[in-house]
Design a protein around this motif. Sequence first.
Motif, PDB file in Angstrom:
ATOM      1  N   ARG A  81      56.226  74.015 -17.802  1.00  0.00           N
ATOM      2  CA  ARG A  81      55.677  75.365 -17.926  1.00  0.00           C
ATOM      3  C   ARG A  81      54.379  75.343 -18.716  1.00  0.00           C
ATOM      4  O   ARG A  81      53.425  76.045 -18.396  1.00  0.00           O
ATOM      5  N   GLU A  82      54.333  74.516 -19.758  1.00  0.00           N
ATOM      6  CA  GLU A  82      53.119  74.422 -20.569  1.00  0.00           C
ATOM      7  C   GLU A  82      51.982  73.789 -19.774  1.00  0.00           C
ATOM      8  O   GLU A  82      50.835  74.228 -19.844  1.00  0.00           O
ATOM      9  N   ASN A  83      52.327  72.748 -18.982  1.00  0.00           N
ATOM     10  CA  ASN A  83      51.291  72.056 -18.199  1.00  0.00           C
ATOM     11  C   ASN A  83      50.758  72.913 -17.071  1.00  0.00           C
ATOM     12  O   ASN A  83      49.588  72.809 -16.697  1.00  0.00           O
ATOM     13  N   ASN A  84      51.630  73.769 -16.499  1.00  0.00           N
ATOM     14  CA  ASN A  84      51.219  74.592 -15.364  1.00  0.00           C
ATOM     15  C   ASN A  84      50.549  75.895 -15.779  1.00  0.00           C
ATOM     16  O   ASN A  84      50.044  76.631 -14.934  1.00  0.00           O
ATOM     17  N   ARG A  85      50.554  76.198 -17.070  1.00  0.00           N
ATOM     18  CA  ARG A  85      49.953  77.447 -17.532  1.00  0.00           C
ATOM     19  C   ARG A  85      48.453  77.425 -17.314  1.00  0.00           C
ATOM     20  O   ARG A  85      47.770  76.465 -17.653  1.00  0.00           O
ATOM     21  N   GLN A  86      47.927  78.492 -16.716  1.00  0.00           N
ATOM     22  CA  GLN A  86      46.501  78.583 -16.477  1.00  0.00           C
ATOM     23  C   GLN A  86      45.765  78.778 -17.796  1.00  0.00           C
ATOM     24  O   GLN A  86      46.191  79.546 -18.644  1.00  0.00           O
ATOM     25  N   PRO A  87      44.652  78.055 -17.998  1.00  0.00           N
ATOM     26  CA  PRO A  87      43.924  78.193 -19.268  1.00  0.00           C
ATOM     27  C   PRO A  87      43.357  79.598 -19.410  1.00  0.00           C
ATOM     28  O   PRO A  87      42.820  80.170 -18.479  1.00  0.00           O
ATOM     29  N   SER A  88      43.499  80.165 -20.593  1.00  0.00           N
ATOM     30  CA  SER A  88      42.940  81.476 -20.872  1.00  0.00           C
ATOM     31  C   SER A  88      41.563  81.313 -21.488  1.00  0.00           C
ATOM     32  O   SER A  88      41.112  80.205 -21.780  1.00  0.00           O
ATOM     33  N   LYS A  89      40.895  82.455 -21.694  1.00  0.00           N
ATOM     34  CA  LYS A  89      39.562  82.407 -22.289  1.00  0.00           C
ATOM     35  C   LYS A  89      39.600  81.760 -23.670  1.00  0.00           C
ATOM     36  O   LYS A  89      38.667  81.059 -24.070  1.00  0.00           O
ATOM     37  N   GLU A  90      40.704  81.969 -24.401  1.00  0.00           N
ATOM     38  CA  GLU A  90      40.825  81.417 -25.746  1.00  0.00           C
ATOM     39  C   GLU A  90      40.968  79.906 -25.728  1.00  0.00           C
ATOM     40  O   GLU A  90      40.705  79.246 -26.737  1.00  0.00           O
ATOM     41  N   ASP A  91      41.415  79.328 -24.590  1.00  0.00           N
ATOM     42  CA  ASP A  91      41.606  77.881 -24.509  1.00  0.00           C
ATOM     43  C   ASP A  91      40.307  77.135 -24.227  1.00  0.00           C
ATOM     44  O   ASP A  91      40.268  75.907 -24.361  1.00  0.00           O
ATOM     45  N   LEU A  92      39.273  77.854 -23.823  1.00  0.00           N
ATOM     46  CA  LEU A  92      38.040  77.207 -23.385  1.00  0.00           C
ATOM     47  C   LEU A  92      37.062  77.022 -24.537  1.00  0.00           C
ATOM     48  O   LEU A  92      37.010  77.836 -25.467  1.00  0.00           O
ATOM     49  N   THR A  93      36.311  75.945 -24.466  1.00  0.00           N
ATOM     50  CA  THR A  93      35.207  75.771 -25.403  1.00  0.00           C
ATOM     51  C   THR A  93      34.082  76.720 -25.017  1.00  0.00           C
ATOM     52  O   THR A  93      34.104  77.335 -23.937  1.00  0.00           O
ATOM     53  N   LYS A  94      33.096  76.847 -25.890  1.00  0.00           N
ATOM     54  CA  LYS A  94      31.979  77.744 -25.616  1.00  0.00           C
ATOM     55  C   LYS A  94      31.263  77.333 -24.341  1.00  0.00           C
ATOM     56  O   LYS A  94      30.883  78.178 -23.527  1.00  0.00           O
ATOM     57  N   GLU A  95      31.076  76.018 -24.152  1.00  0.00           N
ATOM     58  CA  GLU A  95      30.394  75.532 -22.953  1.00  0.00           C
ATOM     59  C   GLU A  95      31.213  75.811 -21.703  1.00  0.00           C
ATOM     60  O   GLU A  95      30.678  76.202 -20.657  1.00  0.00           O
ATOM     61  N   GLN A  96      32.535  75.594 -21.792  1.00  0.00           N
ATOM     62  CA  GLN A  96      33.402  75.861 -20.637  1.00  0.00           C
ATOM     63  C   GLN A  96      33.426  77.345 -20.301  1.00  0.00           C
ATOM     64  O   GLN A  96      33.447  77.726 -19.125  1.00  0.00           O
ATOM     65  N   LEU A  97      33.425  78.195 -21.337  1.00  0.00           N
ATOM     66  CA  LEU A  97      33.422  79.635 -21.109  1.00  0.00           C
ATOM     67  C   LEU A  97      32.139  80.070 -20.424  1.00  0.00           C
ATOM     68  O   LEU A  97      32.166  80.870 -19.478  1.00  0.00           O
ATOM     69  N   GLN A  98      31.017  79.549 -20.870  1.00  0.00           N
ATOM     70  CA  GLN A  98      29.735  79.892 -20.249  1.00  0.00           C
ATOM     71  C   GLN A  98      29.704  79.461 -18.781  1.00  0.00           C
ATOM     72  O   GLN A  98      29.215  80.195 -17.912  1.00  0.00           O
ATOM     73  N   ALA A  99      30.247  78.269 -18.502  1.00  0.00           N
ATOM     74  CA  ALA A  99      30.282  77.784 -17.122  1.00  0.00           C
ATOM     75  C   ALA A  99      31.193  78.654 -16.256  1.00  0.00           C
ATOM     76  O   ALA A  99      30.867  78.971 -15.110  1.00  0.00           O
ATOM     77  N   ALA A 100      32.347  79.053 -16.828  1.00  0.00           N
ATOM     78  CA  ALA A 100      33.273  79.905 -16.082  1.00  0.00           C
ATOM     79  C   ALA A 100      32.660  81.273 -15.815  1.00  0.00           C
ATOM     80  O   ALA A 100      32.808  81.841 -14.729  1.00  0.00           O
ATOM     81  N   MET A 101      31.961  81.823 -16.798  1.00  0.00           N
ATOM     82  CA  MET A 101      31.310  83.126 -16.630  1.00  0.00           C
ATOM     83  C   MET A 101      30.219  83.051 -15.567  1.00  0.00           C
ATOM     84  O   MET A 101      30.055  83.969 -14.756  1.00  0.00           O
ATOM     85  N   LYS A 102      29.465  81.969 -15.579  1.00  0.00           N
ATOM     86  CA  LYS A 102      28.396  81.813 -14.594  1.00  0.00           C
ATOM     87  C   LYS A 102      28.963  81.721 -13.176  1.00  0.00           C
ATOM     88  O   LYS A 102      28.456  82.359 -12.247  1.00  0.00           O
ATOM     89  N   GLN A 103      30.048  80.935 -13.026  1.00  0.00           N
ATOM     90  CA  GLN A 103      30.668  80.807 -11.710  1.00  0.00           C
ATOM     91  C   GLN A 103      31.253  82.130 -11.246  1.00  0.00           C
ATOM     92  O   GLN A 103      31.141  82.506 -10.076  1.00  0.00           O
ATOM     93  N   GLU A 104      31.876  82.865 -12.171  1.00  0.00           N
ATOM     94  CA  GLU A 104      32.441  84.164 -11.824  1.00  0.00           C
ATOM     95  C   GLU A 104      31.349  85.136 -11.397  1.00  0.00           C
ATOM     96  O   GLU A 104      31.519  85.895 -10.436  1.00  0.00           O
ATOM     97  N   GLN A 105      30.223  85.116 -12.100  1.00  0.00           N
ATOM     98  CA  GLN A 105      29.108  85.991 -11.728  1.00  0.00           C
ATOM     99  C   GLN A 105      28.626  85.690 -10.318  1.00  0.00           C
ATOM    100  O   GLN A 105      28.385  86.600  -9.520  1.00  0.00           O
ATOM    101  N   GLU A 106      28.514  84.413 -10.006  1.00  0.00           N
ATOM    102  CA  GLU A 106      28.071  84.029  -8.668  1.00  0.00           C
ATOM    103  C   GLU A 106      29.066  84.476  -7.606  1.00  0.00           C
ATOM    104  O   GLU A 106      28.676  84.968  -6.538  1.00  0.00           O
ATOM    105  N   ASP A 107      30.370  84.320  -7.907  1.00  0.00           N
ATOM    106  CA  ASP A 107      31.402  84.729  -6.944  1.00  0.00           C
ATOM    107  C   ASP A 107      31.377  86.233  -6.712  1.00  0.00           C
ATOM    108  O   ASP A 107      31.457  86.700  -5.559  1.00  0.00           O
ATOM    109  N   LEU A 108      31.263  87.006  -7.787  1.00  0.00           N
ATOM    110  CA  LEU A 108      31.268  88.458  -7.643  1.00  0.00           C
ATOM    111  C   LEU A 108      30.001  88.958  -6.955  1.00  0.00           C
ATOM    112  O   LEU A 108      30.048  89.930  -6.190  1.00  0.00           O
ATOM    113  N   GLU A 109      28.876  88.305  -7.217  1.00  0.00           N
ATOM    114  CA  GLU A 109      27.648  88.691  -6.515  1.00  0.00           C
ATOM    115  C   GLU A 109      27.765  88.382  -5.022  1.00  0.00           C
ATOM    116  O   GLU A 109      27.295  89.164  -4.183  1.00  0.00           O
ATOM    117  N   LYS A 110      28.400  87.270  -4.710  1.00  0.00           N
ATOM    118  CA  LYS A 110      28.595  86.909  -3.300  1.00  0.00           C
ATOM    119  C   LYS A 110      29.518  87.920  -2.620  1.00  0.00           C
ATOM    120  O   LYS A 110      29.257  88.361  -1.486  1.00  0.00           O
TER     121      LYS A 110
END
Length: 270
Positions: A81-110
């Motif tokens: 259960r712990e291994n399958n848990r999807q990472p939350s925003k709190e689990d991400l480093t600042k760099e990972q969060l920025q990358a996730a936000m950028k990808q999400e922005q691109e997806d929503l714009e598309k």
Amino acid sequence: MSKKHKSEHHEEHADESWLIPYADLLTLLLALFIVLFAMSTTDSKKFEEMSKAFNIAFNSGSGVLDNTTIVTTGEQMSKERENNRQPSKEDLTKEQLQAAMKQEQEDLEKLKKQIDNYIKTAGLTTQLETKLNQSQLMITISDNALFPSGSAQIKPEARSLALTIATMLNKYPGYEIVVSGHTDNEPISTAEFESNWDLSSSRAIRFMDILLSSKKLDPKLFSAIGYGEYRPVDSNANALGRSKNRRVEVSIIRKFTDPDKSQNIPATPK
């Protein structure tokens, strides 16, 4: 005489043979409670393992506590259960969060571009519009594109619109979707609807029902809300304003947001 005395002394010992079935009963009860606990989980594979342990307890003389498979299984379930848990925003480093936000922005714009192209092609520019901001991508649909006046029954031609939106959403899974209904401030009191609260809620639910007819969408990510007349986007003092207020909104909620930034996340240059 001495032999008889010895035999009588031996017969005074208590019969302890009842302890064996009593111990077996306790063992089986413990096995039963463990299996019932396993049944409360949704992991069928682990349930099968628990069932095997239960069968062992029934069919062998060994106790449940002697069978370490049960304990190991519980530990494995927790780890998986712990291994399958999807990472939350709190689990991400600042760099990972920025990358996730950028990808999400691109997806929503598309997604926004796809919906805008459909609106233009279908000639629905006066009835639908999209808006992307820091919290969501919102699709606003005028009520006359979906429902007859004072009704929550979807027009037949509007079903294709809802199904088209659902098909587009299929390509972007994992987002929370909120469908909200809104009315103007003209009171309504009919046999079907006692108030604008009822009408707006029913319209949101009926539109959501059609979206969820697409089996690829996850119902647990959907919710329907009726706001009645209390969140207008225009004045209710004239007919044009009231028509804008009567609407259904489909909001695709962002998964990643940066509270330190008020401006939109920059998209990748095209």
